[in-house]
Design a protein around this motif. Structure first.
Motif, PDB file in Angstrom:
ATOM      1  N   SER A   1      17.292 -34.365  -2.412  1.00 56.68           N
ATOM      2  CA  SER A   1      18.325 -35.024  -3.203  1.00 56.68           C
ATOM      3  C   SER A   1      19.255 -33.963  -3.764  1.00 56.68           C
ATOM      4  CB  SER A   1      17.711 -35.845  -4.347  1.00 56.68           C
ATOM      5  OG  SER A   1      16.971 -35.011  -5.205  1.00 56.68           O
ATOM      6  N   GLY A   2      20.404 -34.398  -4.199  1.00 60.87           N
ATOM      7  CA  GLY A   2      21.343 -33.440  -4.744  1.00 60.87           C
ATOM      8  C   GLY A   2      22.660 -34.074  -5.123  1.00 60.87           C
ATOM      9  N   SER A   3      23.575 -33.226  -5.547  1.00 60.30           N
ATOM     10  CA  SER A   3      24.898 -33.698  -5.920  1.00 60.30           C
ATOM     11  C   SER A   3      25.893 -32.564  -5.758  1.00 60.30           C
ATOM     12  CB  SER A   3      24.908 -34.205  -7.369  1.00 60.30           C
ATOM     13  OG  SER A   3      24.663 -33.134  -8.254  1.00 60.30           O
ATOM     14  N   ILE A   4      27.149 -32.931  -5.642  1.00 58.16           N
ATOM     15  CA  ILE A   4      28.214 -31.943  -5.592  1.00 58.16           C
ATOM     16  C   ILE A   4      29.268 -32.365  -6.606  1.00 58.16           C
ATOM     17  CG2 ILE A   4      29.395 -33.073  -3.666  1.00 58.16           C
ATOM     18  CD1 ILE A   4      30.287 -30.246  -2.780  1.00 58.16           C
ATOM     19  N   GLN A   5      29.741 -31.402  -7.377  1.00 61.10           N
ATOM     20  CA  GLN A   5      30.778 -31.659  -8.371  1.00 61.10           C
ATOM     21  C   GLN A   5      31.865 -30.628  -8.167  1.00 61.10           C
ATOM     22  OE1 GLN A   5      29.541 -31.603 -12.488  1.00 61.10           O
ATOM     23  NE2 GLN A   5      31.593 -31.049 -13.156  1.00 61.10           N
TER      24      GLN A   5
ATOM     25  N   ARG B   1      21.087 -24.236  -7.378  1.00 58.04           N
ATOM     26  CA  ARG B   1      22.478 -24.637  -7.618  1.00 58.04           C
ATOM     27  C   ARG B   1      23.392 -23.543  -7.072  1.00 58.04           C
ATOM     28  NH1 ARG B   1      22.676 -25.466 -12.941  1.00 58.04           N
ATOM     29  NH2 ARG B   1      23.256 -23.348 -13.416  1.00 58.04           N
TER      30      ARG B   1
ATOM     31  N   LEU C   1      33.001 -36.039  -7.956  1.00 52.82           N
ATOM     32  CA  LEU C   1      31.556 -35.974  -8.145  1.00 52.82           C
ATOM     33  C   LEU C   1      30.917 -36.874  -7.105  1.00 52.82           C
ATOM     34  CD1 LEU C   1      29.103 -35.074  -9.788  1.00 52.82           C
ATOM     35  CD2 LEU C   1      29.465 -37.028 -11.256  1.00 52.82           C
ATOM     36  N   ILE C   2      30.104 -36.293  -6.264  1.00 50.03           N
ATOM     37  CA  ILE C   2      29.435 -37.048  -5.212  1.00 50.03           C
ATOM     38  C   ILE C   2      27.941 -36.887  -5.403  1.00 50.03           C
ATOM     39  CG2 ILE C   2      29.047 -37.254  -2.728  1.00 50.03           C
ATOM     40  CD1 ILE C   2      31.820 -36.065  -2.317  1.00 50.03           C
ATOM     41  N   GLY C   3      27.222 -37.977  -5.393  1.00 46.33           N
ATOM     42  CA  GLY C   3      25.768 -37.912  -5.521  1.00 46.33           C
ATOM     43  C   GLY C   3      25.103 -38.257  -4.200  1.00 46.33           C
ATOM     44  N   MET C   4      24.081 -37.528  -3.865  1.00 42.77           N
ATOM     45  CA  MET C   4      23.306 -37.813  -2.680  1.00 42.77           C
ATOM     46  C   MET C   4      22.018 -38.447  -3.183  1.00 42.77           C
ATOM     47  SD  MET C   4      22.334 -35.185   0.360  1.00 42.77           S
ATOM     48  CE  MET C   4      21.615 -33.990  -0.739  1.00 42.77           C
ATOM     49  N   SER C   5      21.844 -39.732  -2.947  1.00 39.53           N
ATOM     50  CA  SER C   5      20.759 -40.457  -3.585  1.00 39.53           C
ATOM     51  C   SER C   5      19.384 -39.972  -3.161  1.00 39.53           C
ATOM     52  CB  SER C   5      20.882 -41.949  -3.318  1.00 39.53           C
ATOM     53  OG  SER C   5      20.605 -42.224  -1.971  1.00 39.53           O
TER      54      SER C   5
ATOM     55  N   ASP D   1      24.190 -28.935  -6.260  1.00 36.66           N
ATOM     56  CA  ASP D   1      22.794 -28.962  -6.691  1.00 36.66           C
ATOM     57  C   ASP D   1      21.951 -29.588  -5.583  1.00 36.66           C
ATOM     58  OD1 ASP D   1      22.604 -28.044  -9.507  1.00 36.66           O
ATOM     59  OD2 ASP D   1      24.033 -29.670  -9.838  1.00 36.66           O
TER      60      ASP D   1
END
Length: 158
Positions: A29-33, A74, A10-14, A61
């Motif tokens: 902003s976003g994240s990858i799981q 997403r 799980l990586i979050g892009m702040s 996301d």
């Protein structure tokens, strides 16, 4: 009982700010799981290997927002899904995308959204990735707050 090696990522892009004008900031902003599984052959339990291929459920996301407008999407990649997921969901695509506008006491959302009335007995839409549940609504929603303590919601969708 099968023996599996499970890897979770799980990586979050702040947040990355892009300046459109001095008064308005555009924020990305976003994240990858990614939940990955590499099955190993185990003669004790009878588990079979998957030809050295990772099984994975991956979600990206992204959200782009400013003071009055927000857009998000997403991307899901389930080309080789984890065991227990329906084969109907196999593949990849963009199942969730929306455009939201805000002005004063009103907010209009077009596209995908989640909603719940009260404790959820009348209406509840939500996402629970680990269970393979995503029953978001596709349509339009208007939230309006004419006075303090009063909220009006109008929505349509399927």
């Amino acid at each position: 009982m099968k023996r599996w090696m499970m890897i979770g990522l799980l990586i979050g892009m702040s947040g990355v700010s892009l300046h459109a004008q001095e008064s308005d900031k555009l924020r990305l902003s976003g994240s990858i799981q990614s939940d990955m599984l590499l099955a190993q052959k185990d003669s004790t339990t009878g588990a079979e290997a998957t030809d050295g291929r990772f099984l994975t459920n991956t979600y990206l996301d992204l959200k782009l927002s400013s003071r009055y407008v927000e857009a998000g999407a997403r991307l899901e990649y389930l080309k080789h899904p984890l065991p227990g997921y329906e084969n109907d969901f196999k593949g990849w695509g963009v199942p969730y995308a929306y455009l939201k506008g805000r002005y004063k006491n009103a907010e209009l959302t077009l596209g995908s959204f989640y909603e719940q009335f009260g404790s959820g007995f009348i209406l509840r839409s939500y996402e629970e990735r680990s269970l393979g549940i995503d029953n978001s609504l596709q349509g339009a929603r208007l939230n309006y707050r004419p006075w303090a303590g009063v909220a009006v919601k109008v929505l349509t969708g399927r």
